[in-house]
Design a protein around this motif. Structure first.
Motif, PDB file in Angstrom:
ATOM      1  N   ALA A  50       0.853  -1.181   0.000  1.00 39.68           N
ATOM      2  CA  ALA A  50       0.000   0.000   0.000  1.00 39.68           C
ATOM      3  C   ALA A  50       0.895   1.239   0.000  1.00 39.68           C
ATOM      4  N   PRO A  51       1.390   1.641  -1.180  1.00 40.88           N
ATOM      5  CA  PRO A  51       2.253   2.815  -1.236  1.00 40.88           C
ATOM      6  C   PRO A  51       1.473   4.068  -0.875  1.00 40.88           C
ATOM      7  N   ARG A  52       2.136   4.999  -0.219  1.00 39.27           N
ATOM      8  CA  ARG A  52       1.445   6.216   0.197  1.00 39.27           C
ATOM      9  C   ARG A  52       2.198   7.477  -0.223  1.00 39.27           C
ATOM     10  N   GLY A  53       3.356   7.724   0.366  1.00 39.93           N
ATOM     11  CA  GLY A  53       4.113   8.926   0.052  1.00 39.93           C
ATOM     12  C   GLY A  53       5.262   8.624  -0.884  1.00 39.93           C
ATOM     13  N   ILE A  54       5.649   9.608  -1.686  1.00 38.79           N
ATOM     14  CA  ILE A  54       6.784   9.431  -2.606  1.00 38.79           C
ATOM     15  C   ILE A  54       7.484  10.771  -2.781  1.00 38.79           C
ATOM     16  N   THR A  55       8.822  10.708  -2.907  1.00 41.00           N
ATOM     17  CA  THR A  55       9.614  11.922  -3.107  1.00 41.00           C
ATOM     18  C   THR A  55      10.898  11.578  -3.842  1.00 41.00           C
ATOM     19  N   GLN A  56      11.489  12.570  -4.464  1.00 39.73           N
ATOM     20  CA  GLN A  56      12.794  12.374  -5.064  1.00 39.73           C
ATOM     21  C   GLN A  56      13.835  12.580  -3.990  1.00 39.73           C
ATOM     22  N   GLY A  57      14.762  11.640  -3.876  1.00 38.29           N
ATOM     23  CA  GLY A  57      15.806  11.739  -2.871  1.00 38.29           C
ATOM     24  C   GLY A  57      17.014  12.510  -3.371  1.00 38.29           C
ATOM     25  N   PRO A  58      17.914  12.850  -2.469  1.00 31.54           N
ATOM     26  CA  PRO A  58      19.115  13.590  -2.843  1.00 31.54           C
ATOM     27  C   PRO A  58      20.066  12.764  -3.709  1.00 31.54           C
ATOM     28  N   ASP A  59      19.836  11.448  -3.758  1.00 28.55           N
ATOM     29  CA  ASP A  59      20.672  10.534  -4.522  1.00 28.55           C
ATOM     30  C   ASP A  59      20.143  10.282  -5.934  1.00 28.55           C
ATOM     31  N   ASN A  61      17.252   8.916  -6.673  1.00 24.64           N
ATOM     32  CA  ASN A  61      16.267   7.835  -6.649  1.00 24.64           C
ATOM     33  C   ASN A  61      14.928   8.367  -6.162  1.00 24.64           C
ATOM     34  N   LEU A  62      13.870   7.610  -6.418  1.00 21.12           N
ATOM     35  CA  LEU A  62      12.570   7.896  -5.822  1.00 21.12           C
ATOM     36  C   LEU A  62      12.441   7.056  -4.563  1.00 21.12           C
ATOM     37  N   TRP A  63      11.990   7.664  -3.503  1.00 20.33           N
ATOM     38  CA  TRP A  63      11.799   6.988  -2.218  1.00 20.33           C
ATOM     39  C   TRP A  63      10.318   7.034  -1.889  1.00 20.33           C
ATOM     40  N   PHE A  64       9.776   5.931  -1.351  1.00 22.54           N
ATOM     41  CA  PHE A  64       8.347   5.879  -1.070  1.00 22.54           C
ATOM     42  C   PHE A  64       8.078   5.095   0.203  1.00 22.54           C
ATOM     43  N   THR A  65       6.918   5.358   0.790  1.00 20.84           N
ATOM     44  CA  THR A  65       6.497   4.647   1.992  1.00 20.84           C
ATOM     45  C   THR A  65       5.542   3.526   1.600  1.00 20.84           C
ATOM     46  N   GLU A  66       5.611   2.423   2.337  1.00 22.99           N
ATOM     47  CA  GLU A  66       4.709   1.290   2.156  1.00 22.99           C
ATOM     48  C   GLU A  66       3.972   1.075   3.474  1.00 22.99           C
ATOM     49  N   VAL A  67       2.746   1.552   3.524  1.00 15.95           N
ATOM     50  CA  VAL A  67       1.962   1.507   4.757  1.00 15.95           C
ATOM     51  C   VAL A  67       1.684   0.070   5.192  1.00 15.95           C
ATOM     52  N   GLY A  68       1.258  -0.778   4.265  1.00 14.19           N
ATOM     53  CA  GLY A  68       0.843  -2.139   4.600  1.00 14.19           C
ATOM     54  C   GLY A  68       1.950  -3.051   5.082  1.00 14.19           C
ATOM     55  N   THR A  69       3.187  -2.800   4.633  1.00 12.76           N
ATOM     56  CA  THR A  69       4.299  -3.665   5.008  1.00 12.76           C
ATOM     57  C   THR A  69       5.282  -2.978   5.951  1.00 12.76           C
ATOM     58  N   SER A  70       5.024  -1.738   6.328  1.00 15.81           N
ATOM     59  CA  SER A  70       5.911  -0.940   7.194  1.00 15.81           C
ATOM     60  C   SER A  70       7.351  -0.960   6.678  1.00 15.81           C
ATOM     61  N   GLU A  71       7.488  -0.516   5.437  1.00 23.16           N
ATOM     62  CA  GLU A  71       8.800  -0.444   4.814  1.00 23.16           C
ATOM     63  C   GLU A  71       8.959   0.887   4.087  1.00 23.16           C
ATOM     64  N   ILE A  72      10.215   1.250   3.866  1.00 20.01           N
ATOM     65  CA  ILE A  72      10.560   2.365   3.003  1.00 20.01           C
ATOM     66  C   ILE A  72      11.166   1.740   1.751  1.00 20.01           C
ATOM     67  N   GLY A  73      10.743   2.206   0.591  1.00 21.41           N
ATOM     68  CA  GLY A  73      11.254   1.671  -0.660  1.00 21.41           C
ATOM     69  C   GLY A  73      12.065   2.700  -1.410  1.00 21.41           C
ATOM     70  N   ARG A  74      13.038   2.197  -2.178  1.00 23.65           N
ATOM     71  CA  ARG A  74      13.860   3.052  -3.025  1.00 23.65           C
ATOM     72  C   ARG A  74      13.773   2.518  -4.450  1.00 23.65           C
ATOM     73  N   TRP A  93       3.828   6.858   6.504  1.00 25.04           N
ATOM     74  CA  TRP A  93       2.778   7.505   5.738  1.00 25.04           C
ATOM     75  C   TRP A  93       3.330   8.434   4.659  1.00 25.04           C
ATOM     76  N   ASP A  94       4.057   9.453   5.051  1.00 27.19           N
ATOM     77  CA  ASP A  94       4.553  10.448   4.104  1.00 27.19           C
ATOM     78  C   ASP A  94       6.072  10.502   4.205  1.00 27.19           C
ATOM     79  N   ILE A  95       6.732  11.064   3.172  1.00 24.92           N
ATOM     80  CA  ILE A  95       8.197  11.103   3.132  1.00 24.92           C
ATOM     81  C   ILE A  95       8.647  12.343   2.383  1.00 24.92           C
ATOM     82  N   CYS A  96       9.773  12.904   2.809  1.00 25.37           N
ATOM     83  CA  CYS A  96      10.345  14.066   2.121  1.00 25.37           C
ATOM     84  C   CYS A  96      11.854  14.058   2.312  1.00 25.37           C
ATOM     85  N   THR A  97      12.529  14.859   1.517  1.00 22.63           N
ATOM     86  CA  THR A  97      13.973  15.013   1.651  1.00 22.63           C
ATOM     87  C   THR A  97      14.256  16.199   2.553  1.00 22.63           C
TER      88      THR A  97
END
Length: 159
Positions: A50-59, A61-74, A93-97
Motif C-alpha cells: 500500500a504505497p502512500r508517500g513518494i519523493t525524489q531523494g538527494p541521490d 532515486n525515488l523513495w516511497f512509503t509502504e503503509v501495509g508492510t511498514s517499509e521504506i522503498g527506493r 505515511w509520508d516522506i520528504c527530503t
C-alpha cells in the motif's frame, strides 16, 4: 518523471511507463490503466503493498512509503527496487527530503518521525505526546521539517 518515464505505484508492484503511452490512452478516451509490461519486480507482501508517500531523494532515486508492510522503498532510475523494513509496524505515511541530505518520514501508528539515510540506515524519533498520529511531512522554506499531527491537532517542527 525522468527521461520520459512516469512511475506508477500499484498494489502488486511498481510499474514504469512512458509518458507518451499514457497521453495516448488519455487522449483516445480509453480508461487509464497500468501498463501491461512492468520494468520492475513486484514488491511488498502479497495483498499488503500500500504505497502512500513518494519523493525524489538527494541521490536521484525515488523513495516511497509502504503503509501495509511498514517499509521504506527506493526506486532507482534503472527500475531496481530496494526495500528497507522498519523495526516496528509504525505505518510509514509520508516522506520528504530534508536539508541534511536524508529522507524523513512519518509513522502514524508508531507515533514517531523516522529518518533514513540514502544508504538505508534508519533512525526513529518518538513524539513526546502519545496519540499524535503524524501524517504529512515537508521541508519548509526555513529548511526545517514540518509535520502534521492529526491526533494532536497540531503542526510540529524538526530543527
Amino acid at each position: 518523471m525522468e527521461n520520459g518515464r512516469l512511475v506508477m505505484a500499484r498494489r502488486s508492484g511498481i510499474a514504469l511507463a512512458t509518458l507518451s503511452c499514457m497521453l495516448v490512452a488519455l487522449c483516445s478516451g480509453l480508461s487509464m490503466g497500468y501498463p501491461s509490461r512492468s520494468m520492475a519486480s513486484p514488491i511488498g507482501a502479497a495483498g499488503k503493498f500500500a504505497p502512500r508517500g513518494i519523493t525524489q531523494g538527494p541521490d536521484g532515486n525515488l523513495w516511497f512509503t509502504e503503509v501495509g508492510t511498514s517499509e521504506i522503498g527506493r526506486l532507482a532510475p534503472s527500475g531496481k527496487v530496494k526495500q528497507y523494513p522498519l523495526s516496528s509496524a509504525g505505518q510509514p505515511w509520508d516522506i520528504c527530503t530534508g536539508s541534511d541530505g536524508n529522507l524523513w518520514f512519518t509513522e502514524t501508528a508508531g507515533n514517531s518521525i523516522g529518518r533514513i539515510t540514502p544508504h538505508g540506515v534508519v533512525t526513529t524519533f518518538r513524539l513526546p505526546v502519545p496519540g499524535s498520529k503524524p501524517l504529512g511531512i515537508t521541508r519548509g522554506p526555513d529548511h526545517n521539517l514540518w509535520f502534521t499531527e492529526t491526533g494532536g491537532k497540531r503542526i510540529g517542527r524538526i530543527t
